[in-house]
Design a protein around this motif. Sequence first.
Motif, PDB file in Angstrom:
ATOM      1  N   ASN A  92      -5.356  93.420  43.513  1.00 54.84           N
ATOM      2  CA  ASN A  92      -5.064  92.055  43.057  1.00 54.84           C
ATOM      3  C   ASN A  92      -5.672  91.006  43.967  1.00 54.84           C
ATOM      4  N   HIS A  93      -5.682  91.325  45.275  1.00 55.41           N
ATOM      5  CA  HIS A  93      -6.009  90.281  46.242  1.00 55.41           C
ATOM      6  C   HIS A  93      -7.504  90.062  46.386  1.00 55.41           C
ATOM      7  N   ASP A  94      -7.845  88.810  46.344  1.00 56.02           N
ATOM      8  CA  ASP A  94      -9.240  88.448  46.490  1.00 56.02           C
ATOM      9  C   ASP A  94      -9.315  87.358  47.566  1.00 56.02           C
ATOM     10  N   ALA A  95      -9.896  87.713  48.704  1.00 55.49           N
ATOM     11  CA  ALA A  95      -9.932  86.780  49.841  1.00 55.49           C
ATOM     12  C   ALA A  95     -10.580  85.448  49.457  1.00 55.49           C
ATOM     13  N   ARG A  96     -11.476  85.455  48.499  1.00 55.73           N
ATOM     14  CA  ARG A  96     -12.175  84.222  48.145  1.00 55.73           C
ATOM     15  C   ARG A  96     -11.269  83.218  47.443  1.00 55.73           C
ATOM     16  N   SER A  97     -10.170  83.711  46.854  1.00 49.61           N
ATOM     17  CA  SER A  97      -9.298  82.793  46.123  1.00 49.61           C
ATOM     18  C   SER A  97      -8.067  82.437  46.949  1.00 49.61           C
ATOM     19  N   ALA A  98      -8.175  82.555  48.254  1.00 56.61           N
ATOM     20  CA  ALA A  98      -7.002  82.397  49.114  1.00 56.61           C
ATOM     21  C   ALA A  98      -6.772  80.960  49.584  1.00 56.61           C
ATOM     22  N   ARG A  99      -7.493  79.996  49.022  1.00 56.94           N
ATOM     23  CA  ARG A  99      -7.418  78.620  49.510  1.00 56.94           C
ATOM     24  C   ARG A  99      -5.995  78.054  49.523  1.00 56.94           C
ATOM     25  N   THR A 100      -5.270  78.189  48.419  1.00 56.08           N
ATOM     26  CA  THR A 100      -3.929  77.625  48.329  1.00 56.08           C
ATOM     27  C   THR A 100      -3.002  78.286  49.338  1.00 56.08           C
ATOM     28  N   ARG A 140      -3.830  79.708  52.046  1.00 51.42           N
ATOM     29  CA  ARG A 140      -4.202  79.306  53.400  1.00 51.42           C
ATOM     30  C   ARG A 140      -3.526  77.992  53.766  1.00 51.42           C
ATOM     31  N   ASP A 141      -3.492  77.064  52.838  1.00 48.74           N
ATOM     32  CA  ASP A 141      -2.836  75.785  53.098  1.00 48.74           C
ATOM     33  C   ASP A 141      -1.346  75.991  53.353  1.00 48.74           C
ATOM     34  N   GLU A 142      -0.727  76.855  52.550  1.00 50.48           N
ATOM     35  CA  GLU A 142       0.709  77.119  52.709  1.00 50.48           C
ATOM     36  C   GLU A 142       1.027  77.700  54.088  1.00 50.48           C
ATOM     37  N   LEU A 143       0.103  78.553  54.557  1.00 44.77           N
ATOM     38  CA  LEU A 143       0.369  79.318  55.776  1.00 44.77           C
ATOM     39  C   LEU A 143      -0.018  78.607  57.074  1.00 44.77           C
ATOM     40  N   ALA A 144      -0.695  77.457  56.932  1.00 42.70           N
ATOM     41  CA  ALA A 144      -1.249  76.834  58.137  1.00 42.70           C
ATOM     42  C   ALA A 144      -0.183  76.562  59.192  1.00 42.70           C
ATOM     43  N   SER A 145       1.035  76.251  58.761  1.00 43.35           N
ATOM     44  CA  SER A 145       2.058  75.890  59.745  1.00 43.35           C
ATOM     45  C   SER A 145       3.063  76.990  60.055  1.00 43.35           C
ATOM     46  N   SER A 173     -13.914 101.322  60.890  1.00 44.03           N
ATOM     47  CA  SER A 173     -14.377 100.333  59.907  1.00 44.03           C
ATOM     48  C   SER A 173     -14.010 100.715  58.473  1.00 44.03           C
ATOM     49  N   ARG A 174     -13.646 101.974  58.280  1.00 41.32           N
ATOM     50  CA  ARG A 174     -13.324 102.413  56.918  1.00 41.32           C
ATOM     51  C   ARG A 174     -11.846 102.260  56.566  1.00 41.32           C
ATOM     52  N   VAL A 175     -11.062 101.716  57.522  1.00 41.21           N
ATOM     53  CA  VAL A 175      -9.623 101.579  57.263  1.00 41.21           C
ATOM     54  C   VAL A 175      -9.149 100.141  57.520  1.00 41.21           C
ATOM     55  N   PRO A 176      -9.708  99.167  56.805  1.00 39.01           N
ATOM     56  CA  PRO A 176      -9.247  97.782  56.981  1.00 39.01           C
ATOM     57  C   PRO A 176      -7.857  97.651  56.342  1.00 39.01           C
ATOM     58  N   VAL A 177      -6.891  97.331  57.164  1.00 36.17           N
ATOM     59  CA  VAL A 177      -5.486  97.455  56.757  1.00 36.17           C
ATOM     60  C   VAL A 177      -5.119  96.615  55.525  1.00 36.17           C
ATOM     61  N   GLU A 178      -5.506  95.321  55.550  1.00 38.41           N
ATOM     62  CA  GLU A 178      -5.118  94.473  54.415  1.00 38.41           C
ATOM     63  C   GLU A 178      -5.731  95.005  53.115  1.00 38.41           C
ATOM     64  N   ILE A 179      -6.928  95.526  53.202  1.00 34.71           N
ATOM     65  CA  ILE A 179      -7.590  95.997  51.981  1.00 34.71           C
ATOM     66  C   ILE A 179      -6.927  97.265  51.445  1.00 34.71           C
ATOM     67  N   VAL A 180      -6.647  98.242  52.324  1.00 34.70           N
ATOM     68  CA  VAL A 180      -6.103  99.507  51.810  1.00 34.70           C
ATOM     69  C   VAL A 180      -4.663  99.348  51.309  1.00 34.70           C
ATOM     70  N   PHE A 181      -3.972  98.264  51.739  1.00 36.72           N
ATOM     71  CA  PHE A 181      -2.631  98.013  51.197  1.00 36.72           C
ATOM     72  C   PHE A 181      -2.656  96.889  50.163  1.00 36.72           C
ATOM     73  N   ASP A 182      -3.837  96.431  49.821  1.00 40.04           N
ATOM     74  CA  ASP A 182      -3.999  95.341  48.862  1.00 40.04           C
ATOM     75  C   ASP A 182      -3.058  94.164  49.156  1.00 40.04           C
ATOM     76  N   GLN A 183      -3.156  93.643  50.375  1.00 45.47           N
ATOM     77  CA  GLN A 183      -2.340  92.486  50.759  1.00 45.47           C
ATOM     78  C   GLN A 183      -3.253  91.325  51.132  1.00 45.47           C
ATOM     79  N   GLY A 184      -2.659  90.137  51.159  1.00 47.68           N
ATOM     80  CA  GLY A 184      -3.470  88.947  51.418  1.00 47.68           C
ATOM     81  C   GLY A 184      -3.118  88.252  52.721  1.00 47.68           C
ATOM     82  N   LEU A 185      -3.565  87.012  52.820  1.00 47.53           N
ATOM     83  CA  LEU A 185      -3.308  86.207  54.019  1.00 47.53           C
ATOM     84  C   LEU A 185      -1.801  86.103  54.269  1.00 47.53           C
TER      85      LEU A 185
END
Length: 209
Positions: free
Chosen positions: A24-32, A34-39, A53-65
Amino acid sequence: MTPALEALERLREGNHRFAAGDSNHDARSARTRRDELASSQLPFAAILGCSDSRVPVEIVFDQGLGDLFVIRVAGNIVAPSQIGSIEFAAERFGTRLVVVLGHSRCGAIQATLEQLQRPRENQSRNLHSIVDRIRPSVEGLLATELRHDPETLVQHAGRSNIRASVSHLRHGSPVIEQLVRHDGLLVVGAEYSLETGVVDFFEGVAAAD
Ligand SMILES: [Zn+2]
């Protein structure tokens, strides 16, 4: 605060999506987000993973910012700075699930086994500090029949190293012990398969041994 078992379920579901090629998670659409999380942030799980390099945690668990508090070090070893990072996440953000995430065919495990079988005197001191932390959980295996089967040996050694890291984290500091005993903190081991993309959570995850 997300309870540990609920956090575990979110990770399982995310990994199912990833392994099925259905993220589901797409780093490119994380703008909103990112704003929520700034503080502020409230990561629902802390993961101690390998730097591979083959085990990027956020990707293998499909999680976002903002979802995961991640520590990565070759061989997912536990040293004081890793323990301090987990204490920080648990105390500051209320994170109640900690996962030690190892993986199949781990290069740090292979390097440790090689070093034990054919010691190299000129190995760098820094690399040695990683090998030294993996060594106690794998050297016993070299005295068994597994030493004749390199692939199975690495597999068993990897799992043994994950269990050792879980145990070190559970008992590595009074702060973590207290949180496990009285405040719902769960520390579990898991292994990622490079071949299938599936994370296998170790049995007995609810047990706080
Ligand atoms: Zn690795």
